[in-house]
Every structure is written in structure tokens, then in C-alpha cells.
Design a protein around this motif. Structure first.
Motif: not given
Length: 291
Positions: A116-123, A41-48, A85-93, A75-76
Motif C-alpha cells: 500500500d502507500d506506506r513509507y519504508l526506509a532504504l535499510a 512531521r513524520i513518525e519514525l520507528p524507535e531505534p532497534g 502520475i506519481r512514481e510511488k503509484t506507478v511502481v506499486l502497480g 507515503g510522504h
């Protein structure tokens, strides 16, 4: 006859008794509830909801150019994986190394979409760049070739013309005809005119993006390992800011042992940061000289 009736009743009661037994067993011995414990389960921000903006580092002078660096995934979403090695870690470095290199050289403001290790939508990543008024947007990723471990080399993506055309109408509609794109006022025009204005802006921005991609190859020659087809175009959502020159940099193939280790090493990140910082400074200088 009575015995047959009892057997028939037991036949119908058997499933009910089985479910009841499983329920009682689950009370006594914790067991997965028919797969529900495996749902992510992933918590998503409210629309708007307004995207939280990152800190802008560097000179306290809004006239200085701003570079927004986007470390892909997080993030997830781990992205591609190779070895341990995971991509999300390498690219943050890589993103942090480039930020530090640009700040050390002075004269440029820098912001990271994620630190940090957080998820962001492309938009959200695109929105951050536009809201901050970025002069340049760089999204950093690492590629995967599946089981083909021998594939190697970095590549740079810009937004394709076809994808740009498709995005123009949607962008104009989303902005509700009340925005400015590269100095062009959209408010008061109809949907078709707005789409044309965004299209013109995207063409100008796309030309600058391609120029930046070619500069990365030039400045990285001898320091970075590029794929034979280094500069490419695709309909990538993260590049669809019509008024911010944007490229996506695939730093290499994380499925290649040697390349993955180099990208994760301090030496490899420093080589990337130095080459990319040179390309960024040349691009910003050219942009400031253009009318």
C-alpha cells in the motif's frame, strides 16, 4: 520634554504591542503560526525496532525460491512526478502485476516490501529481503529527466564494485560479527577478516545480480523499451544486501508523457510483468543448478 519621553516609551513598546495584536488577531482569525503549520512531521520507528515482515505468498514450501519485490518510495515520499502520475503509484502497480504473474505461474514464493502507500526506509527494504531469506530482490522505480520530455527507456542498476567494497566493512561491523553470509560464519573473526568475508560474498552476489540484469534485457527485448545504456551500476543503498542478488529496475521515464501513460496502463504493466517474470524464472533456475 514630557512629550519626548512619551514618544520614546511608545517607540520601545511598539514591537511588544504589535506582537500582542498579532496574538489577539490569531485568536479571532486562524492564521498560520509563523510557518509552523507548514512543517511536515513524520513518525519514525524507535531505534532497534524490528521491521514488520510482509506476507509470503505462493507455495507453502520453504524450499521454493523466494522473490522479494520492492515498490520504491511511498507515503510522504512520492518519488518522481510527471503529468498527474506519481512514481510511488506507478511502481506499486508494476510490483503488484509482477507478483500476480509469478504466482499464476506457480512454483515461486513472492513477498512485497509494501502493498500500500506506506513509507519504508532504504535499510528496512534490505532488511526485509535478508530476514525473509530472499533468493532474489527486485526494487522497482521510475526515472525522471526533468524538463527533457523526450528522454525515454528502462534501465537496470546493480551495485558498483566500489560501493560494494565500502559497504563490506560497515555491514560486518553492524552485524557485530555474529551472522552468516552465504554460508560463511562471521562470528569469532576480527573486523578485517569479517570485511573480507563480506567482500567475497558480495562479489559472488554482484556477479549473480549482473547476470540477472542482463537476463531482464534479453527477456524484455521486443516487449519493453530500454535505454541505450540499459545495464548500469551505482552505489545504491537499497542494493547493499551482501547475500541476496539484487537489482534496481528503472521502468522508464515518468517525465515522458507516452512512457508514463504506458507504465500506468494495465497493458503496460502486463507487458512488464510477463517479461520480468521470464527473467526471474531463468535466473532462479540457473541459481538452483549452480554449486
Amino acid at each position: 520634554m514630557a512629550a519626548y519621553r512619551i514618544q520614546i516609551v511608545l517607540l520601545f513598546l511598539a514591537p511588544v504591542l504589535a506582537v500582542a495584536a498579532l496574538y489577539v488577531l490569531g485568536r479571532a482569525i486562524p492564521v498560520p503560526h509563523l510557518g509552523r503549520d507548514y512543517v511536515i512531521r513524520i513518525e519514525l520507528p524507535e531505534p532497534g525496532t524490528t521491521v514488520g515482515l510482509p506476507d509470503v505468498l505462493g507455495p507453502d514450501d520453504p524450499s521454493r525460491p523466494l522473490v522479494v519485490i520492492d515498490a520504491g518510495h511511498g507515503g510522504h515520499d512520492p518519488g518522481a512526478s510527471g503529468l498527474d502520475i506519481r512514481e510511488k503509484t506507478v511502481v506499486l502497480g508494476l510490483a503488484r502485476a509482477l507478483r500476480d504473474e509469478l504466482l499464476a505461474g506457480g512454483g515461486v514464493r513472492v513477498a512485497l516490501t509494501r502493498e500500500d502507500d506506506r513509507y519504508l526506509a532504504l535499510a528496512e527494504r534490505v532488511q526485509i529481503a535478508r530476514t525473509l531469506g530472499a533468493d532474489l530482490f527486485l526494487s522497482i522505480h521510475a526515472d525522471s529527466a526533468g524538463e527533457q520530455e523526450g528522454v525515454t527507456g528502462a534501465s537496470i542498476y546493480t551495485l558498483s564494485d566500489q560501493a560494494s567494497s565500502e559497504a563490506a566493512a560497515r555491514f560486518a561491523e553492524r552485524e557485530n560479527r555474529a551472522d552468516r553470509i552465504n554460508g560463511m560464519e562471521l562470528s569469532g573473526e576480527n573486523a578485517n577478516v569479517n570485511a573480507i568475508l563480506v567482500e567475497l560474498s558480495q562479489r559472488r552476489t554482484s556477479a549473480q545480480s549482473v547476470e540477472f540484469a542482463e537476463l531482464i534485457v534479453r527477456e524484455g527485448e521486443g516487449a519493453l523499451n530500454f535505454h541505450p545504456q540499459a545495464v548500469r551500476s551505482a552505489g545504491l543503498a537499497v542494493l547493499r544486501a551482501p547475500d541476496v542478488p539484487s537489482v534496481l529496475f528503472e521502468a522508464g521515464f515518468i517525465t515522458n508523457r507516452e512512457e508514463a501513460r504506458r507504465l500506468a496502463s494495465a497493458e503496460g504493466q502486463r507487458a512488464f510483468a510477463e517479461a520480468m517474470a521470464r527473467a526471474i524464472r531463468v535466473q532462479l533456475a540457473r541459481a538452483s543448478d549452480s554449486p
